[in-house]
Design a protein around this motif. Structure first.
Motif, PDB file in Angstrom:
ATOM      1  N   ILE A   1       0.382  -1.023   0.282  1.00 25.07           N
ATOM      2  CA  ILE A   1      -0.377   0.062  -0.020  1.00 25.07           C
ATOM      3  C   ILE A   1       0.503   1.574   0.141  1.00 25.07           C
ATOM      4  CG2 ILE A   1      -1.601   0.980   1.328  1.00 25.07           C
ATOM      5  CD1 ILE A   1      -2.565  -1.757   2.398  1.00 25.07           C
ATOM      6  N   GLU A   2       0.500   1.704  -1.041  1.00 24.91           N
ATOM      7  CA  GLU A   2       1.123   3.609  -0.924  1.00 24.91           C
ATOM      8  C   GLU A   2       0.610   4.842  -0.201  1.00 24.91           C
ATOM      9  OE1 GLU A   2       3.595   6.453  -4.003  1.00 24.91           O
ATOM     10  OE2 GLU A   2       2.258   4.887  -5.407  1.00 24.91           O
ATOM     11  N   PRO A   3       1.057   5.229   0.619  1.00 24.99           N
ATOM     12  CA  PRO A   3       0.566   5.920   1.299  1.00 24.99           C
ATOM     13  C   PRO A   3       0.079   7.180  -0.008  1.00 24.99           C
ATOM     14  CG  PRO A   3       2.538   6.095   2.580  1.00 24.99           C
ATOM     15  CD  PRO A   3       2.796   5.389   0.967  1.00 24.99           C
ATOM     16  N   ASN A   4      -1.179   7.920   0.833  1.00 25.69           N
ATOM     17  CA  ASN A   4      -1.836   9.112  -0.484  1.00 25.69           C
ATOM     18  C   ASN A   4      -1.576   8.991  -1.750  1.00 25.69           C
ATOM     19  OD1 ASN A   4      -1.948  10.514   2.038  1.00 25.69           O
ATOM     20  ND2 ASN A   4       0.651  10.624   2.872  1.00 25.69           N
ATOM     21  N   ARG A   5      -1.847   7.716  -1.927  1.00 24.37           N
ATOM     22  CA  ARG A   5      -2.136   7.680  -3.679  1.00 24.37           C
ATOM     23  C   ARG A   5      -3.346   6.094  -3.867  1.00 24.37           C
ATOM     24  NH1 ARG A   5       1.406   7.242  -7.734  1.00 24.37           N
ATOM     25  NH2 ARG A   5       0.755   6.368  -9.726  1.00 24.37           N
ATOM     26  N   PHE A   6      -4.402   7.554  -4.260  1.00 25.69           N
ATOM     27  CA  PHE A   6      -5.477   7.028  -4.136  1.00 25.69           C
ATOM     28  C   PHE A   6      -5.896   6.628  -5.800  1.00 25.69           C
ATOM     29  CE2 PHE A   6      -5.915  10.264  -1.156  1.00 25.69           C
ATOM     30  CZ  PHE A   6      -5.918   9.273  -0.169  1.00 25.69           C
ATOM     31  N   ASP A   7      -5.779   5.407  -6.211  1.00 24.96           N
ATOM     32  CA  ASP A   7      -5.425   4.723  -7.644  1.00 24.96           C
ATOM     33  C   ASP A   7      -6.068   3.181  -7.539  1.00 24.96           C
ATOM     34  OD1 ASP A   7      -3.675   3.538  -6.853  1.00 24.96           O
ATOM     35  OD2 ASP A   7      -1.819   4.171  -8.237  1.00 24.96           O
ATOM     36  N   ILE A   8      -6.191   2.626  -8.579  1.00 27.49           N
ATOM     37  CA  ILE A   8      -6.295   1.414  -8.957  1.00 27.49           C
ATOM     38  C   ILE A   8      -6.372   0.552  -8.647  1.00 27.49           C
ATOM     39  CG2 ILE A   8      -5.836   1.067 -11.145  1.00 27.49           C
ATOM     40  CD1 ILE A   8      -8.634  -0.223  -9.538  1.00 27.49           C
ATOM     41  N   GLY A   9      -4.855   0.298  -7.984  1.00 27.42           N
ATOM     42  CA  GLY A   9      -3.195  -0.530  -7.772  1.00 27.42           C
ATOM     43  C   GLY A   9      -3.696  -0.181  -6.119  1.00 27.42           C
ATOM     44  N   ASN A  10      -3.671   1.160  -5.297  1.00 26.43           N
ATOM     45  CA  ASN A  10      -4.571   0.561  -4.519  1.00 26.43           C
ATOM     46  C   ASN A  10      -6.110   0.366  -3.986  1.00 26.43           C
ATOM     47  OD1 ASN A  10      -1.744   1.203  -2.639  1.00 26.43           O
ATOM     48  ND2 ASN A  10      -2.634   3.541  -2.223  1.00 26.43           N
ATOM     49  N   LEU A  11      -6.182   0.076  -4.262  1.00 26.26           N
ATOM     50  CA  LEU A  11      -8.140  -0.149  -4.221  1.00 26.26           C
ATOM     51  C   LEU A  11      -7.731  -1.944  -4.302  1.00 26.26           C
ATOM     52  CD1 LEU A  11     -10.858   0.276  -3.688  1.00 26.26           C
ATOM     53  CD2 LEU A  11     -11.103   0.461  -6.375  1.00 26.26           C
ATOM     54  N   ARG A  12      -7.082  -2.238  -5.312  1.00 32.17           N
ATOM     55  CA  ARG A  12      -7.051  -3.728  -5.115  1.00 32.17           C
ATOM     56  C   ARG A  12      -6.287  -4.060  -4.170  1.00 32.17           C
ATOM     57  NH1 ARG A  12      -4.556  -3.370 -11.121  1.00 32.17           N
ATOM     58  NH2 ARG A  12      -6.806  -3.578 -12.694  1.00 32.17           N
ATOM     59  N   GLN A  13      -5.442  -3.526  -3.549  1.00 32.68           N
ATOM     60  CA  GLN A  13      -5.087  -3.631  -2.388  1.00 32.68           C
ATOM     61  C   GLN A  13      -5.712  -3.959  -1.169  1.00 32.68           C
ATOM     62  OE1 GLN A  13      -1.265  -5.361  -2.199  1.00 32.68           O
ATOM     63  NE2 GLN A  13      -2.193  -5.439  -4.716  1.00 32.68           N
ATOM     64  N   ILE A  14      -6.457  -2.881  -0.854  1.00 31.18           N
ATOM     65  CA  ILE A  14      -6.918  -2.623   0.428  1.00 31.18           C
ATOM     66  C   ILE A  14      -7.753  -3.942   0.213  1.00 31.18           C
ATOM     67  CG2 ILE A  14      -9.018  -1.192   0.701  1.00 31.18           C
ATOM     68  CD1 ILE A  14      -6.321   0.057   1.176  1.00 31.18           C
ATOM     69  N   ALA A  15      -9.007  -4.304  -1.115  1.00 34.90           N
ATOM     70  CA  ALA A  15      -9.517  -5.657  -1.744  1.00 34.90           C
ATOM     71  C   ALA A  15      -9.101  -6.738  -1.537  1.00 34.90           C
ATOM     72  CB  ALA A  15     -10.271  -5.568  -2.923  1.00 34.90           C
ATOM     73  N   LYS A  16      -7.727  -6.742  -1.709  1.00 32.60           N
ATOM     74  CA  LYS A  16      -6.669  -7.808  -0.884  1.00 32.60           C
ATOM     75  C   LYS A  16      -6.979  -8.367   0.724  1.00 32.60           C
ATOM     76  CE  LYS A  16      -2.376 -10.072  -1.829  1.00 32.60           C
ATOM     77  NZ  LYS A  16      -1.035  -9.982  -2.448  1.00 32.60           N
ATOM     78  N   THR A  17      -6.620  -6.927   0.956  1.00 30.06           N
ATOM     79  CA  THR A  17      -7.036  -7.052   2.738  1.00 30.06           C
ATOM     80  C   THR A  17      -7.727  -7.246   3.071  1.00 30.06           C
ATOM     81  OG1 THR A  17      -5.662  -5.248   2.981  1.00 30.06           O
ATOM     82  CG2 THR A  17      -6.320  -5.888   5.048  1.00 30.06           C
ATOM     83  N   LEU A  18      -9.427  -6.900   2.580  1.00 24.35           N
ATOM     84  CA  LEU A  18     -10.366  -7.466   2.977  1.00 24.35           C
ATOM     85  C   LEU A  18     -10.045  -8.493   2.795  1.00 24.35           C
ATOM     86  CD1 LEU A  18     -12.262  -4.406   1.507  1.00 24.35           C
ATOM     87  CD2 LEU A  18     -11.788  -4.611   4.512  1.00 24.35           C
ATOM     88  N   ARG A  19      -9.824  -9.183   1.520  1.00 26.90           N
ATOM     89  CA  ARG A  19      -9.769 -10.578   1.111  1.00 26.90           C
ATOM     90  C   ARG A  19      -9.584 -12.118   2.069  1.00 26.90           C
ATOM     91  NH1 ARG A  19      -8.497 -13.805  -4.778  1.00 26.90           N
ATOM     92  NH2 ARG A  19      -9.641 -15.413  -4.167  1.00 26.90           N
ATOM     93  N   TYR A  20      -8.077 -11.612   2.697  1.00 24.04           N
ATOM     94  CA  TYR A  20      -7.499 -12.249   3.144  1.00 24.04           C
ATOM     95  C   TYR A  20      -7.347 -12.238   4.486  1.00 24.04           C
ATOM     96  CZ  TYR A  20      -5.884 -14.008  -1.415  1.00 24.04           C
ATOM     97  OH  TYR A  20      -5.794 -14.994  -2.256  1.00 24.04           O
ATOM     98  N   LYS A  21      -7.575 -10.634   4.848  1.00 25.65           N
ATOM     99  CA  LYS A  21      -7.097 -10.066   6.760  1.00 25.65           C
ATOM    100  C   LYS A  21      -8.147  -9.287   6.856  1.00 25.65           C
ATOM    101  CE  LYS A  21      -5.245 -12.381   9.957  1.00 25.65           C
ATOM    102  NZ  LYS A  21      -5.213 -13.354  10.306  1.00 25.65           N
ATOM    103  N   PRO A  22      -9.200  -9.374   6.596  1.00 30.44           N
ATOM    104  CA  PRO A  22     -10.802  -8.468   6.992  1.00 30.44           C
ATOM    105  C   PRO A  22     -10.420  -7.660   8.850  1.00 30.44           C
ATOM    106  CG  PRO A  22     -11.091 -10.429   7.279  1.00 30.44           C
ATOM    107  CD  PRO A  22     -10.540 -10.823   6.820  1.00 30.44           C
ATOM    108  N   ASN A  23      -9.378  -8.463   9.319  1.00 37.86           N
ATOM    109  CA  ASN A  23      -9.350  -7.558  10.633  1.00 37.86           C
ATOM    110  C   ASN A  23      -8.037  -7.008  10.222  1.00 37.86           C
ATOM    111  OD1 ASN A  23      -7.484  -9.749  10.174  1.00 37.86           O
ATOM    112  ND2 ASN A  23      -7.525 -10.373  12.430  1.00 37.86           N
TER     113      ASN A  23
END
Length: 319
Positions: free
Chosen positions: A155-177
């Motif tokens: 995750i890159e700080p203060n960057r709001f793009d599709i790349g970071n969005l995918r990583q946030i989604a990845k976090t929710l999928r594999y380790k939501p806590n």
């Protein structure tokens, strides 16, 4: 010429014993780092007076910074000993040359043998089908957040793009806590430091001269910010040493891209090399006869050790 064989190991104590035994020579020295999480017994190696174990044991999970840092700390620890070259190995590397040949080869070479590709680069490891997201930028400009043993979000700080969005989604999928950790990186963390002129990728499995390793340690001691920032990198082992060697070795003609080992990536469908089997005995024979191949990777079967040792007994290969 004395060669330090630095083994980073976790499993297969019988094969590790075969590796160390096959490399025994008055011109050989060994340093062993055993993964902290390994429950296996490697103490039989202590029967050799030229075998040393690191005073520390790091866990070395896939994708984490600990593997590269264990190598760095080990090189610092062995500085007081007399050696001229360091060869980094795992329990999956087996020599296809006698130790005297290896020492003579390196004595003539006097080069650092390490694969280095400046980033951005889509395939710095130069493997079939290899691909680094965004040319490696997700490793060098993002913070690595471990989700599972085999999943890491970058995750890159203060960057709001599709790349970071995918990583946030990845976090929710594999380790939501860990979603709050991910969002904290995104909104609150500072941008990562630019601590070297050029960041590079490549294999960690190298041969380096004593001169280069001394300069590496001196560089890191005088640039603690580089070490500290490196801990945030996914798969640091594929960036740390290529980057530093490129930084500290001024004469690039002293760097060879030939890492002096055969690695088979064919038909594997994975980012890891496949195990060599006896069905590939013709390839093993070619490696034994090739003057520029010193090790084969990966092996996990003692029958391969038996085959290589038997073939070396029938080959009078000298440098």
């Amino acid at each position: 010429m004395k060669v330090l064989y630095f083994l980073i190991i976790y499993k297969n104590p019988e094969i590790v014993d075969r590796i160390v035994t096959s490399l025994q020579s008055e011109r050989s020295l060994f340093l062993i780092h055993v993964d902290k999480n390994s429950k296996l017994d490697f103490s039989r190696l202590r029967r050799y007076s030229n075998v040393h174990f690191t005073s520390f044991r790091f866990p070395t999970p896939w994708g984490g910074p600990e593997l590269a840092l264990a190598v760095y700390e080990g090189l610092k620890e062995i500085q007081s000993c007399n050696w001229d070259y360091v060869c980094l190995l795992s329990e999956s590397d087996y020599p296809v040359k006698r130790p005297e040949y290896i020492a003579d080869f390196l004595n003539v070479s006097q080069k650092d043998h390490i694969l280095i590709n400046p980033l951005p680069c889509n395939n710095p490891l130069e493997i079939p089908g290899g691909h680094w997201l965004e040319g490696g930028r997700r490793r060098t400009e993002c913070y690595a957040l471990r989700l599972t043993p085999k999943q890491i979000a970058t995750i890159e700080p203060n960057r709001f793009d599709i790349g970071n969005l995918r990583q946030i989604a990845k976090t929710l999928r594999y380790k939501p806590n860990k979603i709050f950790n991910a969002l904290n990186i995104l909104f609150a963390y500072p941008k990562r430091l630019k601590t070297t002129d050029v960041l590079c990728g490549g294999h960690q499995w190298f041969f380096l001269t004593r001169k280069t390793t001394d300069v590496i340690i001196k560089y890191c001691d005088s640039h603690p910010e580089f070490l500290e920032d490196s801990k945030n990198t996914q798969c640091l082992d594929e960036i740390f040493f290529p980057t530093i060697v490129n930084q500290v070795v001024e004469d690039k003609s002293l760097i060879s891209r030939n890492i002096l080992r055969y690695i088979s990536w064919e038909n594997n469908g994975s980012s890891s090399p496949k195990d060599i089997t006896l069905e590939e005995s013709d390839i093993i024979d070619q490696c034994i006869e090739n003057p520029g191949i010193l090790f084969i990777r990966k092996i996990s079967d003692e029958q391969i050790c038996d085959y290589v040792d038997e073939r070396l007994g029938h080959h009078n290969i000298s440098f």
